[in-house]
Motif scaffolding. Structure first.
Motif, PDB file in Angstrom:
ATOM      1  N   MET A   1       3.774  12.719  -1.153  1.00 41.03           N
ATOM      2  CA  MET A   1       5.145  12.264  -1.335  1.00 41.03           C
ATOM      3  C   MET A   1       5.141  10.783  -1.702  1.00 41.03           C
ATOM      4  N   ARG A   2       6.103  10.391  -2.536  1.00 39.59           N
ATOM      5  CA  ARG A   2       6.232   8.988  -2.928  1.00 39.59           C
ATOM      6  C   ARG A   2       7.670   8.544  -2.653  1.00 39.59           C
ATOM      7  N   ILE A   3       7.801   7.382  -1.989  1.00 38.91           N
ATOM      8  CA  ILE A   3       9.104   6.788  -1.715  1.00 38.91           C
ATOM      9  C   ILE A   3       9.141   5.422  -2.369  1.00 38.91           C
ATOM     10  N   ASP A   4      10.099   5.203  -3.273  1.00 40.03           N
ATOM     11  CA  ASP A   4      10.306   3.899  -3.897  1.00 40.03           C
ATOM     12  C   ASP A   4      11.567   3.288  -3.304  1.00 40.03           C
ATOM     13  N   ILE A   5      11.435   2.095  -2.735  1.00 35.88           N
ATOM     14  CA  ILE A   5      12.570   1.427  -2.110  1.00 35.88           C
ATOM     15  C   ILE A   5      12.908   0.175  -2.914  1.00 35.88           C
ATOM     16  N   ILE A   6      14.173   0.062  -3.303  1.00 36.10           N
ATOM     17  CA  ILE A   6      14.646  -1.073  -4.095  1.00 36.10           C
ATOM     18  C   ILE A   6      15.457  -1.987  -3.183  1.00 36.10           C
ATOM     19  N   SER A   7      15.097  -3.272  -3.151  1.00 36.35           N
ATOM     20  CA  SER A   7      15.717  -4.187  -2.195  1.00 36.35           C
ATOM     21  C   SER A   7      15.849  -5.589  -2.770  1.00 36.35           C
ATOM     22  N   VAL A   8      16.848  -6.313  -2.279  1.00 32.14           N
ATOM     23  CA  VAL A   8      17.004  -7.723  -2.613  1.00 32.14           C
ATOM     24  C   VAL A   8      16.125  -8.576  -1.710  1.00 32.14           C
ATOM     25  N   VAL A   9      15.815  -8.079  -0.525  1.00 37.03           N
ATOM     26  CA  VAL A   9      14.976  -8.815   0.439  1.00 37.03           C
ATOM     27  C   VAL A   9      13.807  -7.922   0.860  1.00 37.03           C
ATOM     28  N   PRO A  10      12.848  -7.688  -0.024  1.00 39.62           N
ATOM     29  CA  PRO A  10      11.740  -6.759   0.249  1.00 39.62           C
ATOM     30  C   PRO A  10      10.877  -7.151   1.443  1.00 39.62           C
ATOM     31  N   ASP A  11      10.862  -8.446   1.819  1.00 40.03           N
ATOM     32  CA  ASP A  11      10.048  -8.873   2.953  1.00 40.03           C
ATOM     33  C   ASP A  11      10.475  -8.184   4.247  1.00 40.03           C
ATOM     34  N   LEU A  12      11.744  -7.786   4.333  1.00 36.80           N
ATOM     35  CA  LEU A  12      12.234  -7.103   5.528  1.00 36.80           C
ATOM     36  C   LEU A  12      11.557  -5.750   5.739  1.00 36.80           C
ATOM     37  N   LEU A  13      10.974  -5.201   4.682  1.00 39.55           N
ATOM     38  CA  LEU A  13      10.426  -3.854   4.749  1.00 39.55           C
ATOM     39  C   LEU A  13       8.915  -3.819   4.930  1.00 39.55           C
ATOM     40  N   GLU A  14       8.286  -4.964   4.969  1.00 40.27           N
ATOM     41  CA  GLU A  14       6.824  -4.970   5.073  1.00 40.27           C
ATOM     42  C   GLU A  14       6.339  -4.470   6.426  1.00 40.27           C
ATOM     43  N   SER A  15       6.924  -4.957   7.501  1.00 37.93           N
ATOM     44  CA  SER A  15       6.440  -4.647   8.849  1.00 37.93           C
ATOM     45  C   SER A  15       6.495  -3.158   9.201  1.00 37.93           C
ATOM     46  N   PRO A  16       7.600  -2.442   8.944  1.00 38.64           N
ATOM     47  CA  PRO A  16       7.659  -1.041   9.379  1.00 38.64           C
ATOM     48  C   PRO A  16       6.550  -0.163   8.811  1.00 38.64           C
ATOM     49  N   PHE A  17       6.062  -0.509   7.624  1.00 40.90           N
ATOM     50  CA  PHE A  17       5.064   0.335   6.972  1.00 40.90           C
ATOM     51  C   PHE A  17       3.634  -0.176   7.171  1.00 40.90           C
ATOM     52  N   ASN A  18       3.483  -1.193   7.993  1.00 45.44           N
ATOM     53  CA  ASN A  18       2.160  -1.776   8.228  1.00 45.44           C
ATOM     54  C   ASN A  18       1.665  -1.568   9.648  1.00 45.44           C
ATOM     55  N   ALA A  19       2.217  -0.572  10.335  1.00 41.85           N
ATOM     56  CA  ALA A  19       1.797  -0.322  11.713  1.00 41.85           C
ATOM     57  C   ALA A  19       2.021   1.142  12.074  1.00 41.85           C
ATOM     58  N   SER A  20       1.287   1.590  13.071  1.00 47.07           N
ATOM     59  CA  SER A  20       1.511   2.877  13.737  1.00 47.07           C
ATOM     60  C   SER A  20       1.452   4.066  12.773  1.00 47.07           C
ATOM     61  N   ILE A  21       2.308   5.036  13.017  1.00 49.91           N
ATOM     62  CA  ILE A  21       2.257   6.322  12.317  1.00 49.91           C
ATOM     63  C   ILE A  21       2.460   6.158  10.810  1.00 49.91           C
ATOM     64  N   LEU A  22       3.385   5.294  10.409  1.00 47.33           N
ATOM     65  CA  LEU A  22       3.660   5.143   8.978  1.00 47.33           C
ATOM     66  C   LEU A  22       2.448   4.571   8.238  1.00 47.33           C
ATOM     67  N   LYS A  23       1.801   3.593   8.843  1.00 49.15           N
ATOM     68  CA  LYS A  23       0.598   3.015   8.211  1.00 49.15           C
ATOM     69  C   LYS A  23      -0.510   4.056   8.105  1.00 49.15           C
ATOM     70  N   ARG A  24      -0.701   4.850   9.160  1.00 47.08           N
ATOM     71  CA  ARG A  24      -1.744   5.877   9.119  1.00 47.08           C
ATOM     72  C   ARG A  24      -1.448   6.912   8.036  1.00 47.08           C
ATOM     73  N   ALA A  25      -0.182   7.258   7.881  1.00 44.80           N
ATOM     74  CA  ALA A  25       0.191   8.225   6.846  1.00 44.80           C
ATOM     75  C   ALA A  25      -0.120   7.680   5.453  1.00 44.80           C
ATOM     76  N   ILE A  26       0.148   6.402   5.256  1.00 47.78           N
ATOM     77  CA  ILE A  26      -0.143   5.765   3.962  1.00 47.78           C
ATOM     78  C   ILE A  26      -1.649   5.673   3.741  1.00 47.78           C
ATOM     79  N   ASP A  27      -2.381   5.249   4.778  1.00 51.74           N
ATOM     80  CA  ASP A  27      -3.839   5.104   4.664  1.00 51.74           C
ATOM     81  C   ASP A  27      -4.518   6.443   4.391  1.00 51.74           C
TER      82      ASP A  27
END
Length: 225
Positions: A1-27
């Motif tokens: 699956m691919r999720i593309d997120i469009i944002s004016v402040v992309p830095d707000l979205l870095e942390s949720p995807f760099n830890a725990s279950i979401l990071k493992r799913a990406i890795d």
């Protein structure tokens, strides 16, 4: 699956995807999450993506041009099952919606900001509008993270125990029953005997009864559905 997120402040979205279950799913390659800065698609010299409302009124509005260019660029590379706009006046997000979205291959999530986006962007590109509740956030980024988390954890292979997601609250319109772990007796507060019995059929019956009771007490509206 691919999720593309469009944002004016992309830095707000870095942390949720760099830890725990979401990071493992990406890795593990089970999901791709790509975050796009809307300012990269503006034609304005100062990289602005918002402007005043026609007709006057407080609050700035995201312009249609950078949204058009960003979404058109993504669509030129692949087909998308859904183009989602995070907005307080969208359909309230729930478990059933998460279940459906988790079956898709590619989705775009556009994060609202300021007073919202030019209505023409909603009319031309958006296929689904989602709200995470009856309140207003500074932008759609946190809502997009919530939606992504709820979707990703349902993808086969993401959770170590795939049946865990099937027993979560709101599956089958019921809240989850109480859960316990060791020790069996903590300062005189004991785990219900049935959970220590080893009789799995009776344990499941107890859990179903407690889930129904819990739902009746806290969310009777779920039972009406």
């Amino acid at each position: 699956m691919r999720i593309d997120i469009i944002s004016v402040v992309p830095d707000l979205l870095e942390s949720p995807f760099n830890a725990s279950i979401l990071k493992r799913a990406i890795d593990k390659g089970l999901v791709e999450v790509h975050i796009h800065n809307l300012r990269d698609y503006t034609k304005q010299r100062q990289k602005s993506v918002d402007d005043y409302q026609f007709g006057g009124g407080a609050g700035m509005v995201l312009m249609v041009q950078p949204i058009d260019d960003c979404i058109s660029h993504l669509k030129s590379q692949r087909d998308y099952d859904e183009i989602i706009y995070m907005t307080p006046d969208g359909e309230t997000f729930n478990q059933g919606m998460a279940n459906q979205l988790s079956l898709y291959k590619n989705i775009i999530i556009l994060c609202g900001h300021y007073k919202g986006i030019d209505q023409r962007a909603r009319d031309l590109f958006i296929t689904k509008e989602i709200s995470v509740g009856d309140y207003v956030l500074s932008g759609g980024e946190l809502g997009a993270a919530i939606v992504s988390d709820a979707i990703i954890r349902l993808i086969p292979g993401v959770l170590n125990n795939e049946t865990s997601a099937l027993t979560d609250s709101f599956q089958d319109n019921l809240l989850a029953p109480p859960v316990y772990t060791r020790p069996a007796d903590y300062k005189g507060h004991k785990v219900p005997d049935i959970l220590l019995s080893g009789h799995f059929a009776k344990i499941e019956q107890w859990r179903e009864e407690k889930a129904l009771e819990h739902t009746k007490n806290r969310r009777p509206d779920l039972l009406e559905d």
